[in-house]
Design an enzyme around this catalytic site. Structure first.
Site, PDB file in Angstrom:
ATOM      1  N   GLN A 102      -5.087 -17.309  11.092  1.00  0.00           N
ATOM      2  CA  GLN A 102      -4.180 -17.280   9.939  1.00  0.00           C
ATOM      3  C   GLN A 102      -2.741 -17.111  10.410  1.00  0.00           C
ATOM      4  O   GLN A 102      -2.386 -16.118  11.052  1.00  0.00           O
ATOM      5  CB  GLN A 102      -4.537 -16.161   8.951  1.00  0.00           C
ATOM      6  CG  GLN A 102      -3.740 -16.353   7.646  1.00  0.00           C
ATOM      7  CD  GLN A 102      -3.948 -15.266   6.616  1.00  0.00           C
ATOM      8  OE1 GLN A 102      -3.885 -14.084   6.939  1.00  0.00           O
ATOM      9  NE2 GLN A 102      -4.147 -15.654   5.357  1.00  0.00           N
ATOM     10  N   TYR A 112       4.048 -12.781   0.759  1.00  0.00           N
ATOM     11  CA  TYR A 112       4.688 -12.901   2.073  1.00  0.00           C
ATOM     12  C   TYR A 112       5.639 -14.109   2.068  1.00  0.00           C
ATOM     13  O   TYR A 112       5.804 -14.775   1.025  1.00  0.00           O
ATOM     14  CB  TYR A 112       3.619 -12.988   3.167  1.00  0.00           C
ATOM     15  CG  TYR A 112       2.884 -11.667   3.320  1.00  0.00           C
ATOM     16  CD1 TYR A 112       3.564 -10.535   3.768  1.00  0.00           C
ATOM     17  CD2 TYR A 112       1.550 -11.536   2.974  1.00  0.00           C
ATOM     18  CE1 TYR A 112       2.917  -9.304   3.881  1.00  0.00           C
ATOM     19  CE2 TYR A 112       0.890 -10.311   3.074  1.00  0.00           C
ATOM     20  CZ  TYR A 112       1.578  -9.198   3.531  1.00  0.00           C
ATOM     21  OH  TYR A 112       0.950  -7.987   3.624  1.00  0.00           O
ATOM     22  N   LYS A 132     -18.623   3.140 -12.774  1.00  0.00           N
ATOM     23  CA  LYS A 132     -18.948   3.607 -11.424  1.00  0.00           C
ATOM     24  C   LYS A 132     -20.445   3.656 -11.104  1.00  0.00           C
ATOM     25  O   LYS A 132     -20.858   4.315 -10.147  1.00  0.00           O
ATOM     26  CB  LYS A 132     -18.282   4.972 -11.172  1.00  0.00           C
ATOM     27  CG  LYS A 132     -16.777   4.817 -10.963  1.00  0.00           C
ATOM     28  CD  LYS A 132     -16.083   6.125 -10.735  1.00  0.00           C
ATOM     29  CE  LYS A 132     -16.276   6.660  -9.336  1.00  0.00           C
ATOM     30  NZ  LYS A 132     -15.518   7.917  -9.129  1.00  0.00           N
ATOM     31  N   CYS A 180     -10.287   0.450   3.725  1.00  0.00           N
ATOM     32  CA  CYS A 180      -9.731  -0.856   4.129  1.00  0.00           C
ATOM     33  C   CYS A 180      -8.295  -1.015   3.657  1.00  0.00           C
ATOM     34  O   CYS A 180      -7.389  -0.426   4.234  1.00  0.00           O
ATOM     35  CB  CYS A 180     -10.664  -1.978   3.695  1.00  0.00           C
ATOM     36  SG  CYS A 180     -11.079  -2.010   1.941  1.00  0.00           S
ATOM     37  N   CYS A 237     -14.500   1.607   6.820  1.00  0.00           N
ATOM     38  CA  CYS A 237     -15.144   1.349   5.541  1.00  0.00           C
ATOM     39  C   CYS A 237     -15.739   2.673   5.073  1.00  0.00           C
ATOM     40  O   CYS A 237     -16.391   3.369   5.860  1.00  0.00           O
ATOM     41  CB  CYS A 237     -16.237   0.289   5.680  1.00  0.00           C
ATOM     42  SG  CYS A 237     -17.220   0.112   4.177  1.00  0.00           S
ATOM     43  N   GLY A 256     -14.887 -10.796   1.620  1.00  0.00           N
ATOM     44  CA  GLY A 256     -14.017  -9.954   2.430  1.00  0.00           C
ATOM     45  C   GLY A 256     -14.612  -8.584   2.661  1.00  0.00           C
ATOM     46  O   GLY A 256     -15.337  -8.325   3.627  1.00  0.00           O
TER      47      GLY A 256
END
Ligand SMILES: Cc1cc2nc3c(=O)[nH]c(=O)nc-3n(C[C@H](O)[C@H](O)[C@H](O)COP(=O)(O)OP(=O)(O)OC[C@H]3O[C@@H](n4cnc5c(N)ncnc54)[C@H](O)[C@@H]3O)c2cc1C
Ligand SMILES: Cc1cc2nc3c(=O)[nH]c(=O)nc-3n(C[C@H](O)[C@H](O)[C@H](O)COP(=O)(O)O)c2cc1C
Length: 643
Positions: A100, A170, A429, A347, A361, A316
């Site tokens: 990337q 960006y 949740k 993350c 994580c 992801g």
């Protein structure tokens, strides 16, 4: 039998043949070396993810020019050897790799501080509130060339493709947005003008790499910010990007400053919530389109491809939670998949809000620690006791059993889960309870002996034999010394969430932290009129986190009142007497809920000291915090026993 025939069918992007439609999208890790080169930790992380079976692995942001590099770099030939190693690691795992290519523009903190950050206009960064330098035409041409050179280096390093990062606010996205691009020359103004820089970058990259080399473009299909560009705008301009030479589109969403961190959407957004935007882009192009956004169930991903909304699906955070989930899905072992909670603790929010920290994580202790994660069984199998079946104890038991120990896991309640038994009752949740159920299945399958309804006492410890103890006894509810707190209308938040006490009609919650806010959300959903009183002058729940943002929004929409700078003087049989800025006032209520925090539960510490076996205090029992600390310390204790 594999039923996911859409997800696991091959596809070709330009000349790159992918065995399936699964993509690991770019995810910054902060594991690289300070100079922007690839580190061993990077390689170990990449290798582990690439082993997932996904056809395409897209690397994290890699800077094309020093003025916009905020992590790994491809801005110089000296970075090629490290990137070669990365490409090799991806290939060895059987995947294809895309690098990337990135320029942070006005979101590059170090450059902003030094005055070298570049952007279309000198409008301050949304994150750092510092203004960049407006790019001259020479700057624009230099950065355009640097994208081309970087693409050439990516190809030389062995990557199968490049992805241009024109999303998330960006540099390329800053040009696309009328909010950050207020130029008056040919690069600003109309959408066509604002897209000119992106088009020139695509053309330059295409010129450098030739026609056969795949070039992907990642855009935010919608800017998702007030007055930002829309999906329809992107539908208008996408054909121009296609004509400039891209081979596939990656349809992300959002920008810096989008509410709730929706680029990595928190759990209140449904799974696959962003796929419709990919479908919108598909309406205007025949190129492959990648959908992304809270995909964690491969069956949903398969269905999205089947209905024609996208051609590939990017997973992801799911690959952070469980890098083996595609292998499990292929074998229809769906129950074994550890599903991402979309909590963002380890993350994206760790990277954005805790500067200098690298990726983890909250529910997978291996992630970001691939170099230190023990893979071989312990040299000696020990008899390990784990006390407490909350996140810390369950994770500790799971890891200790994985490493070959004989583990007994105790819980004083009839059900496992610790505080998650209550946390998972808050609106949205439920997935937390699913995670606990997953952990229970894991420990059972590894032969851990589960003893629920068993309170471990000092006496039991002193008369039993074990080689090590992990104390994961969590916390105890803290009840402040308020006059009248023994009145029958008073209860604590866990009693409400646990269903032991029914919701009142007019409720005051004392304490505006996460537990207080979530209890308010729970009560409001059941029709209670709720006022939260908080002693601090502002909310302890930051809106900077996705969960915090959503919670504030829900509380506001439910018309709960949130009062700050308030002390509780007295609770009577039907009211609370409060003091704010020296003034007393009274609220008539039929229920008072204490959400005033918790203190570590270390009652067995002295008994363990006396016992003389090695012991480890983990999670909230050490200090009251969050699940990420609980799982991390639980795992580390199991690893320490195994050394
Ligand atoms: C309403 C609520 C919402 C929350 N939401 C979040 C959230 O969204 N994200 C987040 O990160 N954190 C959240 N938390 C905090 C999080 O749940 C805790 O940080 C986490 O559960 C701590 O895990 P633990 O295993 O250390 O302790 P606990 O979860 O407290 O587990 C300890 C266990 O030990 C057992 N035990 C104690 N003594 C003994 C004994 N002598 N013998 C046998 N068993 C014993 C207890 O019964 C309990 O089951 C929330 C907490 C609450 C209350
Ligand atoms: C830790 C982390 C780092 C990320 N870094 C990048 C990045 O380098 N480049 C990028 O385009 N997107 C980045 N993203 C966004 C992801 O690629 C992805 O679009 C987002 O997480 C939504 O997908 P998911 O719900 O499957 O996680 C990052 C996300 C996370 C969680």
């Amino acid at each position: 039998m594999n039923t996911l025939k859409n997800l696991f069918s091959p596809i070709t992007i330009n000349k790159m043949e992918l065995p399936n439609r699964c993509v690991i999208p770019p995810m910054g890790t902060n594991l690289g070396n300070r100079d922007g080169s690839v580190s061993d930790a990077n390689l170990a992380y990449v290798k582990r993810r690439a082993q997932s079976g996904a056809g395409l692995f897209i690397t994290e942001i890699t800077g094309v020019h020093p003025s916009g590099t905020i992590g790994l770099s491809v801005a110089d030939d000296k970075f090629i050897p490290g990137l070669k190693e990365m490409a090799r690691a991806i290939h060895q795992a059987g995947a294809k790799g895309a690098l990337q290519l990135h320029h942070a523009g006005r979101e590059a903190y170090d450059q902003l501080r030094k005055g070298t950050a570049l952007a279309p206009s000198a409008i301050p960064s949304l994150v750092y509130k510092i203004a960049p330098k407006e790019m001259t035409l020479d700057d624009i041409h230099e950065i355009t060339r640097s994208f081309g050179q970087a693409a050439g280096r990516a190809r030389e390093a062995g990557f199968d493709a490049v992805e241009l990062h024109a999303a998330h606010g960006y540099l390329l996205a800053q040009f696309l947005s009328a909010l950050s691009n207020q130029r008056t020359d040919q690069y600003g103004g109309s959408l066509k003008n604002r897209a000119r820089f992106v088009i020139e970058v695509i053309a330059e990259v295409r010129k450098t790499v030739g026609n056969d080399y795949p070039v992907l473009l990642r855009i935010s299909a919608e800017e998702y910010i007030k007055n930002g560009y829309t999906v329809e705008d992107m539908q208008t301009i996408l054909p121009d990007f296609v004509n400039a030479g891209i081979d596939a589109v990656h349809a992300s969403v959002g920008t810096h400053g989008s509410p709730g961190g929706i680029t990595s959407a928190p759990l209140h957004f449904e799974e696959g919530w962003n796929a419709w935007r990919a479908e919108k882009l598909k309406e205007v192009t025949d190129l492959p389109v990648i959908a992304v956004g809270r995909f964690s169930d491969p069956r949903l991903a398969d269905a999205v491809i089947a209905r024609g909304s996208a051609d590939l699906i990017a997973f992801g955070r799911q690959t952070l939670a469980d890098p083996d989930f595609l292998i499990k899905a292929k074998e229809s072992r769906f129950d074994e998949i550890r599903k991402c909670l979309a909590c963002n603790q380890g993350c994206i929010e760790r990277l954005m809000l805790e500067p200098g920290r690298s990726i983890r994580c909250a529910i997978n202790p291996e992630t970001g620690q691939e170099l230190v994660y023990p893979r071989k069984p312990a040299p000696e199998s020990k008899k390990v006791w784990v006390i407490g079946m909350g996140p810390a104890g369950l994770t500790a038991a799971d890891e200790a059993a994985r490493l070959g120990h004989q583990v007994t896991l105790f819980e004083k309640e009839e059900d496992a889960g610790g505080q998650i038994r209550y946390a998972s009752k808050a609106p949205g949740k439920q997935i937390y309870a699913e995670w606990i159920n997953w952990l229970i299945r894991q420990v059972k399958s590894k032969g851990v002996q589960l003893k629920t309804g068993t309170t471990v006492t000092g006496e039991i410890l002193s008369t039993s034999k074990m080689d090590a103890v992990i104390l994961a006894t969590g916390s105890k509810v803290y009840r402040p010394d308020i006059e009248g707190s023994n009145q029958p209308l008073v209860c604590d938040a866990l009693q409400i969430l646990g269903g032991q006490v029914p919701p009142g009609k007019n409720v005051v919650i004392i304490g505006g932290g996460f537990t207080g806010m979530e209890t308010a959300d729970y009560l409001a959903e059941r029709g209670s009129a709720v006022t939260i009183v908080e002693a601090l002058d502002r909310s302890p729940v930051s809106k900077a986190t996705g969960q915090g943002y959503i919670l504030h929004k829900r509380i506001k929409e439910a018309r709960c009142k949130l009062l700050f700078n308030v002390q509780v003087k007295l609770i009577t049989a039907n009211s609370v007497v409060l003091i704010s800025h020296g003034e007393e006032f009274v609220l008539s209520v039929d229920q008072v809920v204490l959400a005033t925090g918790a203190v570590p539960n270390q009652v067995l510490k002295e008994a363990l000291k006396e016992k003389g076996v090695p012991y480890y205090i983990v999670g909230d029992a050490r200090r009251v915090r969050r699940i990420i600390e609980a799982t991390e310390e639980g795992a580390e204790a199991a690893w320490s026993i195994s050394r």
